[in-house]
Design an enzyme around this catalytic site. Structure first.
Site, PDB file in Angstrom:
ATOM      1  N   LYS A  14       4.715   3.667  12.200  1.00  0.00           N
ATOM      2  CA  LYS A  14       3.460   3.023  12.155  1.00  0.00           C
ATOM      3  C   LYS A  14       3.513   2.117  13.356  1.00  0.00           C
ATOM      4  CE  LYS A  14       0.721   0.158  10.395  1.00  0.00           C
ATOM      5  NZ  LYS A  14       0.342  -1.062  11.173  1.00  0.00           N
ATOM      6  N   GLY A  60       8.499   1.866   8.845  1.00  0.00           N
ATOM      7  CA  GLY A  60       7.641   2.892   9.261  1.00  0.00           C
ATOM      8  C   GLY A  60       7.411   3.104  10.827  1.00  0.00           C
ATOM      9  N   HIS A  80       0.798  -1.216   0.270  1.00  0.00           N
ATOM     10  CA  HIS A  80       0.023   0.106  -0.131  1.00  0.00           C
ATOM     11  C   HIS A  80       0.984   1.194   0.042  1.00  0.00           C
ATOM     12  CE1 HIS A  80       0.963  -0.046   4.225  1.00  0.00           C
ATOM     13  NE2 HIS A  80       0.567  -0.973   4.600  1.00  0.00           N
ATOM     14  N   GLN A 121       6.535 -14.988  13.251  1.00  0.00           N
ATOM     15  CA  GLN A 121       6.458 -13.681  14.241  1.00  0.00           C
ATOM     16  C   GLN A 121       4.834 -13.508  14.499  1.00  0.00           C
ATOM     17  OE1 GLN A 121       7.797 -10.754  11.001  1.00  0.00           O
ATOM     18  NE2 GLN A 121       5.964  -9.673  11.558  1.00  0.00           N
ATOM     19  N   GLY A 156       1.898   3.022   2.211  1.00  0.00           N
ATOM     20  CA  GLY A 156       2.675   3.338   3.419  1.00  0.00           C
ATOM     21  C   GLY A 156       4.067   2.688   2.922  1.00  0.00           C
ATOM     22  N   HIS A 157       4.028   1.328   2.422  1.00  0.00           N
ATOM     23  CA  HIS A 157       5.236   0.804   1.863  1.00  0.00           C
ATOM     24  C   HIS A 157       5.893   1.597   0.719  1.00  0.00           C
ATOM     25  CE1 HIS A 157       2.777  -3.008   2.976  1.00  0.00           C
ATOM     26  NE2 HIS A 157       3.580  -2.966   3.802  1.00  0.00           N
ATOM     27  N   SER A 184      -2.523   0.013   6.696  1.00  0.00           N
ATOM     28  CA  SER A 184      -2.096  -1.244   6.901  1.00  0.00           C
ATOM     29  C   SER A 184      -2.616  -2.265   5.897  1.00  0.00           C
ATOM     30  CB  SER A 184      -2.418  -1.485   8.411  1.00  0.00           C
ATOM     31  OG  SER A 184      -2.616  -2.814   8.750  1.00  0.00           O
TER      32      SER A 184
HETATM   33  P1  AMP Z   1       4.212  -4.593   6.939  1.00  0.00           P
HETATM   34  O1  AMP Z   1       4.381  -5.158   5.480  1.00  0.00           O
HETATM   35  O2  AMP Z   1       2.973  -4.563   7.588  1.00  0.00           O
HETATM   36  O3  AMP Z   1       5.239  -5.559   7.819  1.00  0.00           O
HETATM   37  O4  AMP Z   1       5.005  -3.451   6.868  1.00  0.00           O
HETATM   38  C1  AMP Z   1       6.381  -3.413   6.320  1.00  0.00           C
HETATM   39  C2  AMP Z   1       7.010  -2.082   6.581  1.00  0.00           C
HETATM   40  O5  AMP Z   1       6.051  -0.797   6.111  1.00  0.00           O
HETATM   41  C3  AMP Z   1       7.062  -1.839   8.050  1.00  0.00           C
HETATM   42  O6  AMP Z   1       8.388  -1.189   8.328  1.00  0.00           O
HETATM   43  C4  AMP Z   1       5.880  -1.016   8.481  1.00  0.00           C
HETATM   44  O7  AMP Z   1       6.433  -0.139   9.808  1.00  0.00           O
HETATM   45  C5  AMP Z   1       5.865   0.018   7.217  1.00  0.00           C
HETATM   46  N1  AMP Z   1       4.159   0.554   7.232  1.00  0.00           N
HETATM   47  C6  AMP Z   1       3.340  -0.192   7.298  1.00  0.00           C
HETATM   48  N2  AMP Z   1       2.359   0.620   7.084  1.00  0.00           N
HETATM   49  C7  AMP Z   1       2.747   1.937   6.995  1.00  0.00           C
HETATM   50  C8  AMP Z   1       2.197   3.143   7.072  1.00  0.00           C
HETATM   51  N3  AMP Z   1       0.922   3.342   6.975  1.00  0.00           N
HETATM   52  N4  AMP Z   1       3.084   4.201   6.973  1.00  0.00           N
HETATM   53  C9  AMP Z   1       4.416   4.323   6.651  1.00  0.00           C
HETATM   54  N5  AMP Z   1       4.855   2.932   6.904  1.00  0.00           N
HETATM   55  C10 AMP Z   1       4.299   1.711   7.019  1.00  0.00           C
END
Ligand code: AMP
Length: 271
Positions: free
Chosen positions: A146, A144, A30, A57, A32-33, A181
């Site tokens: 978050k 992130g 998304h 995890q 965020g990534h 997320s």
């Molecule tokens: P995940 O795929 O949820 O494990 O997240 C991978 C990376 O993306 C991690 O470093 C998260 O903190 C970051 N991340 C997830 N959601 C967001 C967001 N809304 N804004 C910024 N970074 C994010």
């Protein structure tokens, strides 16, 4: 954008590069990534993204099973961004061939927030981050805010073991300010409306507590109200210092941290 399906292709492909930015993800890509990827693209010559849903995890089997997976769509988005040089799609054995569990130092003082409520979660995160860092050997890793506690612990750990620098990135939100997320895919429209209301409420509470004397009892009251008004289960709702994650009695250098269940989906945020 080159897709790396195993470690030998990865070693071969990355060998020439010594200014590598790494964005670890579990997919469900998304914005965020993408913001992490943009930052890496700006600061590093090459950017590698990993997609790996790390079973170690997950403290809850159902959560692992329902975790959104759509590699085809993820690859489409990453390709379209034109900011990704490599995508690493490891199999379980690529990561865990090295059976030695990395030394994960989760201290007694770390067993707060998500570490308290998701037993074994950060041990799994730290182990996979050590292994990924060893395999990829990037100069910088983008993570992130978050997932603030994750960022905090990984940063501390990687500083000790590897030369890699962890770069924090701001939380990206949707137009109603809900933190993006992958788990949001499991929420319906009315859930998302509630999540937006909760965010608004958190920002309001943060403003009010600036002038409060007894913050912790005020937060306890607010926690009860949040539970009651939005019909949610709350794991924690606390004001903590962002530099050491200790409970804070002032808003200076502090954020409100929350983890709650909405429609059985666990969401976290900090403001
Ligand atoms: P995940 O795929 O949820 O494990 O997240 C991978 C990376 O993306 C991690 O470093 C998260 O903190 C970051 N991340 C997830 N959601 C967001 C967001 N809304 N804004 C910024 N970074 C994010």
């Amino acid at each position: 954008m080159k897709i790396l399906l195993n470690n030998s292709t990865l070693f071969e492909s990355l060998r020439p590069f010594n200014d590598l930015g790494f964005v670890p993800t579990m997919g469900g890509i998304h914005k965020g990534h993408l913001s992490l990827i943009n930052k890496s693209n700006k600061l590093c010559k090459k950017t590698i993204v990993s997609i790996f849903v790390n079973p170690k995890q997950f403290n809850n089997k159902k959560d692992l099973k329902s975790y959104p997976r759509n590699i085809k769509n993820d690859l489409k988005i990453l390709k379209k961004s034109k900011k990704v040089d490599f995508v690493y799609l490891p199999k379980f054995k690529d990561i865990y061939k090295d059976k030695k569990k990395s030394k994960n130092v989760l201290l007694k003082k770390d067993k707060i927030l998500c570490a308290k409520f998701r037993k074994g979660h950060f041990e799994g995160v730290l182990d996979v981050m050590n292994k990924l860092t060893k395999i990829i050997n990037p100069q910088k890793i983008f993570m992130g805010e978050k997932d603030f506690q994750q960022l905090f612990l990984v940063k501390r750990q990687l500083k000790r073991i590897h030369k890699t620098k962890v770069i924090p990135c701001k939380t990206i939100r949707d137009r109603n300010n809900v933190a993006l997320s992958s788990r949001n895919l499991l929420l319906n429209k009315s859930n998302l409306i509630i999540a937006a209301k909760i965010y608004k409420k958190l920002v309001g509470i943060k403003k009010i507590i600036k002038n409060k004397k007894n913050i912790s009892s005020f937060l306890n009251l607010q926690k009860k109200e949040l539970k009651h008004n939005y019909n949610i289960t709350i794991d924690y709702f606390e004001l903590r210092n962002i530099n050491n994650l200790k409970i804070s009695t002032t808003t200076k250098n502090s954020r409100l941290f929350i983890a709650y269940y909405l429609n059985k989906v666990r969401l976290i945020d900090n403001v």
